[in-house]
Motif scaffolding. Structure first.
Motif, PDB file in Angstrom:
ATOM      1  N   ARG A   1      37.317  45.020  37.260  1.00  0.00           N
ATOM      2  CA  ARG A   1      38.362  44.032  37.555  1.00  0.00           C
ATOM      3  C   ARG A   1      37.862  43.005  38.550  1.00  0.00           C
ATOM      4  O   ARG A   1      38.149  41.809  38.413  1.00  0.00           O
ATOM      5  N   PHE A   2      37.113  43.461  39.549  1.00  0.00           N
ATOM      6  CA  PHE A   2      36.550  42.525  40.513  1.00  0.00           C
ATOM      7  C   PHE A   2      35.603  41.543  39.822  1.00  0.00           C
ATOM      8  O   PHE A   2      35.692  40.329  40.018  1.00  0.00           O
ATOM      9  N   MET A   3      34.681  42.048  39.035  1.00  0.00           N
ATOM     10  CA  MET A   3      33.714  41.177  38.380  1.00  0.00           C
ATOM     11  C   MET A   3      34.392  40.139  37.489  1.00  0.00           C
ATOM     12  O   MET A   3      33.932  38.998  37.394  1.00  0.00           O
ATOM     13  N   LEU A   4      35.488  40.521  36.846  1.00  0.00           N
ATOM     14  CA  LEU A   4      36.122  39.649  35.855  1.00  0.00           C
ATOM     15  C   LEU A   4      37.311  38.876  36.401  1.00  0.00           C
ATOM     16  O   LEU A   4      38.043  38.235  35.642  1.00  0.00           O
ATOM     17  N   THR A   5      37.509  38.910  37.712  1.00  0.00           N
ATOM     18  CA  THR A   5      38.561  38.110  38.351  1.00  0.00           C
ATOM     19  C   THR A   5      37.960  36.792  38.828  1.00  0.00           C
ATOM     20  O   THR A   5      36.915  36.791  39.482  1.00  0.00           O
ATOM     21  N   PRO A   6      38.586  35.657  38.504  1.00  0.00           N
ATOM     22  CA  PRO A   6      38.039  34.368  38.934  1.00  0.00           C
ATOM     23  C   PRO A   6      37.867  34.303  40.446  1.00  0.00           C
ATOM     24  O   PRO A   6      38.717  34.755  41.206  1.00  0.00           O
ATOM     25  N   SER A   7      36.733  33.747  40.878  1.00  0.00           N
ATOM     26  CA  SER A   7      36.508  33.570  42.308  1.00  0.00           C
ATOM     27  C   SER A   7      37.370  32.424  42.829  1.00  0.00           C
ATOM     28  O   SER A   7      37.839  31.575  42.072  1.00  0.00           O
ATOM     29  N   ALA A   8      37.568  32.386  44.133  1.00  0.00           N
ATOM     30  CA  ALA A   8      38.513  31.445  44.733  1.00  0.00           C
ATOM     31  C   ALA A   8      38.091  29.990  44.568  1.00  0.00           C
ATOM     32  O   ALA A   8      38.934  29.102  44.433  1.00  0.00           O
ATOM     33  N   ASN A   9      36.784  29.729  44.538  1.00  0.00           N
ATOM     34  CA  ASN A   9      36.308  28.352  44.548  1.00  0.00           C
ATOM     35  C   ASN A   9      35.821  27.834  43.203  1.00  0.00           C
ATOM     36  O   ASN A   9      35.505  26.653  43.075  1.00  0.00           O
ATOM     37  N   ASP A  10      35.745  28.708  42.215  1.00  0.00           N
ATOM     38  CA  ASP A  10      35.365  28.315  40.855  1.00  0.00           C
ATOM     39  C   ASP A  10      35.907  29.366  39.898  1.00  0.00           C
ATOM     40  O   ASP A  10      35.367  30.465  39.800  1.00  0.00           O
ATOM     41  N   ALA A  11      36.978  29.011  39.184  1.00  0.00           N
ATOM     42  CA  ALA A  11      37.629  29.978  38.300  1.00  0.00           C
ATOM     43  C   ALA A  11      36.757  30.364  37.117  1.00  0.00           C
ATOM     44  O   ALA A  11      37.026  31.358  36.438  1.00  0.00           O
ATOM     45  N   GLY A  12      35.695  29.592  36.867  1.00  0.00           N
ATOM     46  CA  GLY A  12      34.788  29.926  35.780  1.00  0.00           C
ATOM     47  C   GLY A  12      33.741  30.955  36.147  1.00  0.00           C
ATOM     48  O   GLY A  12      32.895  31.288  35.312  1.00  0.00           O
ATOM     49  N   TYR A  13      33.816  31.459  37.376  1.00  0.00           N
ATOM     50  CA  TYR A  13      32.832  32.441  37.827  1.00  0.00           C
ATOM     51  C   TYR A  13      33.544  33.592  38.501  1.00  0.00           C
ATOM     52  O   TYR A  13      34.461  33.391  39.305  1.00  0.00           O
ATOM     53  N   GLY A  14      33.137  34.806  38.167  1.00  0.00           N
ATOM     54  CA  GLY A  14      33.710  35.993  38.793  1.00  0.00           C
ATOM     55  C   GLY A  14      32.714  36.617  39.740  1.00  0.00           C
ATOM     56  O   GLY A  14      32.134  35.950  40.592  1.00  0.00           O
ATOM     57  N   GLY A  15      32.509  37.923  39.624  1.00  0.00           N
ATOM     58  CA  GLY A  15      31.550  38.628  40.456  1.00  0.00           C
ATOM     59  C   GLY A  15      30.188  38.671  39.787  1.00  0.00           C
ATOM     60  O   GLY A  15      29.841  39.647  39.129  1.00  0.00           O
ATOM     61  N   HIS A  16      29.445  37.570  39.908  1.00  0.00           N
ATOM     62  CA  HIS A  16      28.123  37.448  39.287  1.00  0.00           C
ATOM     63  C   HIS A  16      28.210  37.489  37.766  1.00  0.00           C
ATOM     64  O   HIS A  16      27.333  38.058  37.092  1.00  0.00           O
ATOM     65  N   ILE A  17      29.252  36.865  37.214  1.00  0.00           N
ATOM     66  CA  ILE A  17      29.388  36.769  35.755  1.00  0.00           C
ATOM     67  C   ILE A  17      30.256  35.555  35.447  1.00  0.00           C
ATOM     68  O   ILE A  17      31.111  35.164  36.257  1.00  0.00           O
ATOM     69  N   TRP A  18      30.004  34.923  34.291  1.00  0.00           N
ATOM     70  CA  TRP A  18      30.737  33.717  33.913  1.00  0.00           C
ATOM     71  C   TRP A  18      31.988  34.058  33.121  1.00  0.00           C
ATOM     72  O   TRP A  18      31.968  34.946  32.262  1.00  0.00           O
ATOM     73  N   LEU A  19      33.077  33.354  33.409  1.00  0.00           N
ATOM     74  CA  LEU A  19      34.369  33.596  32.775  1.00  0.00           C
ATOM     75  C   LEU A  19      34.778  32.387  31.947  1.00  0.00           C
ATOM     76  O   LEU A  19      34.407  31.251  32.261  1.00  0.00           O
ATOM     77  N   ASN A  20      35.556  32.622  30.915  1.00  0.00           N
ATOM     78  CA  ASN A  20      36.000  31.544  30.028  1.00  0.00           C
ATOM     79  C   ASN A  20      37.246  30.865  30.600  1.00  0.00           C
ATOM     80  O   ASN A  20      38.315  30.853  30.001  1.00  0.00           O
ATOM     81  N   ARG A  21      37.081  30.296  31.782  1.00  0.00           N
ATOM     82  CA  ARG A  21      38.170  29.625  32.487  1.00  0.00           C
ATOM     83  C   ARG A  21      37.738  28.212  32.860  1.00  0.00           C
ATOM     84  O   ARG A  21      36.546  27.914  32.982  1.00  0.00           O
ATOM     85  N   SER A  22      38.715  27.352  33.071  1.00  0.00           N
ATOM     86  CA  SER A  22      38.412  25.980  33.472  1.00  0.00           C
ATOM     87  C   SER A  22      37.780  25.969  34.855  1.00  0.00           C
ATOM     88  O   SER A  22      38.249  26.649  35.765  1.00  0.00           O
ATOM     89  N   ARG A  23      36.751  25.149  34.999  1.00  0.00           N
ATOM     90  CA  ARG A  23      36.060  25.017  36.266  1.00  0.00           C
ATOM     91  C   ARG A  23      36.594  23.796  37.013  1.00  0.00           C
ATOM     92  O   ARG A  23      37.378  23.014  36.461  1.00  0.00           O
ATOM     93  N   PRO A  24      36.205  23.591  38.256  1.00  0.00           N
ATOM     94  CA  PRO A  24      36.688  22.428  39.002  1.00  0.00           C
ATOM     95  C   PRO A  24      36.381  21.115  38.290  1.00  0.00           C
ATOM     96  O   PRO A  24      35.428  21.018  37.499  1.00  0.00           O
ATOM     97  N   ALA A  25      37.180  20.100  38.551  1.00  0.00           N
ATOM     98  CA  ALA A  25      37.022  18.790  37.913  1.00  0.00           C
ATOM     99  C   ALA A  25      35.605  18.265  38.108  1.00  0.00           C
ATOM    100  O   ALA A  25      35.043  18.334  39.202  1.00  0.00           O
ATOM    101  N   GLY A  26      35.027  17.776  37.010  1.00  0.00           N
ATOM    102  CA  GLY A  26      33.698  17.209  37.074  1.00  0.00           C
ATOM    103  C   GLY A  26      32.564  18.196  36.938  1.00  0.00           C
ATOM    104  O   GLY A  26      31.399  17.792  36.897  1.00  0.00           O
TER     105      GLY A  26
END
Length: 385
Positions: free
Chosen positions: A300-325
């Motif tokens: 759950r930790f690895m697959l939860t979006p990090s606070a500053n980039d929702a496209g990144y979790g705990g050393h893994i990439w998530l299919n979520r929108s990243r910050p603008a630009g």
């Protein structure tokens, strides 16, 4: 991740390509360019040298999109291996000319997710704390702001350290200096010596040097010895007992620097099938053959979006929108929210879609300007499934 364009400018890419190719040599590397069907094969039971098995019927739309990753090489680059699994069984397996099921190929930054799983084992064992100060000796002096960096911050790429993943010129980047320059003999020492430029958890800063710090922490936790061979052996034994043997990832080969620190951010080698086994392990949230190896809380930790980039979790990439630009890592406008991936330089992917019960492995050589098309092709394949 360092751009291919920058590496070309420095001539370093030639060395990287030779490194990748050298790992394929002698590993079944002269297999023909053929789909090489061994299908109907459960990936958990796949072993080197398995005889071909009959190919089950495959939806023509899926096959067309998978084959396109080989036939559209001008658009997406060279695909060396492509595996598609549903419910843990291979439904598509194909290799480029010169590569086959026994070819060991470089992970690049897919290694980061393997390092995160190894950290999860140690947290589960009570050897490390996710939210305690990271046990790095160089940061423990009174008043050093780096002493506040947590394991969580390192895993979220939010240490606050002055790490530069991509430099201009390229040799100004930490990653090139660490892997091939003045930091190569003691990569962790180089990475840990960087000053703090932000508070821990404040800024997302993708950095291969951060993953090497994690690797150093793992080795220090396993053995108090500074001896390089003792550190290598302790890490190899830990990986074998907790990951290679339970998952059957017999080809997994991590690399180490001269100090015996695993290069956990970028340099491991394995066959495509063994990368697929790791993907299946993640798809099952740390369970193998009905046995839980990794706590659900860590997944759950690895697959939860990090606070500053929702496209990144705990050393893994998530299919979520990243910050603008910021360039998307996956395809959040098309794929399911639960899709995630281990992604490496030059287009290495382990893509996992739990809701579809699907794992995809793509290994190859893709240039910077080809990445949008590669992502589109992979999204098309995932969508067809």
């Amino acid at each position: 991740m360092i751009t291919k364009k920058a590496l070309l400018a420095s001539g370093i890419v030639a060395a990287l390509g030779l490194w990748s190719l050298s790992q394929a040599a002698g590993q079944g590397a002269m297999a023909p360019a053929t789909p090489a069907p061994r299908l109907g094969l459960s990936i958990a039971d796949a072993r080197a040298g398995d005889a071909p098995r009959p190919l089950p019927a495959l939806d023509p739309a899926v096959k067309a999109r998978a084959d396109a990753l080989f036939t559209d090489a001008d658009a997406v680059g060279e695909t060396r291996a492509l595996l598609v699994l549903r419910d843990g069984k291979l439904i598509y397996e194909r290799y480029g000319a010169g590569f086959g099921p026994d070819s060991k190929l470089i992970s690049w930054s897919m290694a980061k997710s393997i390092t995160a799983v190894l950290a999860g084992f140690m947290v589960a064992d009570g050897r490390l704390s996710l939210d305690g100060p990271a046990p790095v000796a160089a940061w423990q002096r009174s008043g050093d702001p780096r002493g506040a960096i947590r394991l969580r911050d390192l895993l979220h790429m939010a240490s606050g350290l002055d790490h530069v993943e991509e430099g201009d010129p390229v040799w100004a980047s930490d990653t090139v200096t660490m892997l091939f320059g003045g930091g190569a003999q003691d990569m962790a020492g180089f990475a840990e010596a960087k000053p703090a430029v932000a508070r821990p958890g404040e800024v997302f800063n993708y950095s291969s040097a951060t993953s090497v710090i994690l690797s150093d922490i793992l080795a220090d936790t396993l053995t108090p010895s500074p001896n390089s061979e003792a550190r290598r052996e302790a890490m190899r034994d830990f990986i074998a007992g907790r990951l290679i043997e339970p998952l059957g990832m017999t080809s997994l080969t991590p690399e180490f620097d001269a100090k015996g620190t695993m290069i956990g951010g970028s340099i491991m080698h394995a066959t495509a099938r063994d990368y697929a086994k790791f993907g299946e392990f993640l798809r099952h949230h740390g369970v193998v053959n009905g046995q839980r190896l990794l706590p659900e809380s860590w997944m759950r930790f690895m697959l939860t979006p990090s606070a500053n980039d929702a496209g990144y979790g705990g050393h893994i990439w998530l299919n979520r929108s990243r910050p603008a630009g910021v360039t998307p890592a996956l395809w959040p406008d098309r794929g399911p929210n639960d899709l995630f991936a281990c992604i490496g330089h030059q287009g290495q992917y382990i893509i996992v879609s739990p809701s579809q019960r699907v794992t995809i492995v793509r290994l190859g050589i893709t240039k910077d300007d080809q990445f949008p098309e590669l992502r589109r092709h992979l999204a098309d394949l995932q969508g067809a499934l």
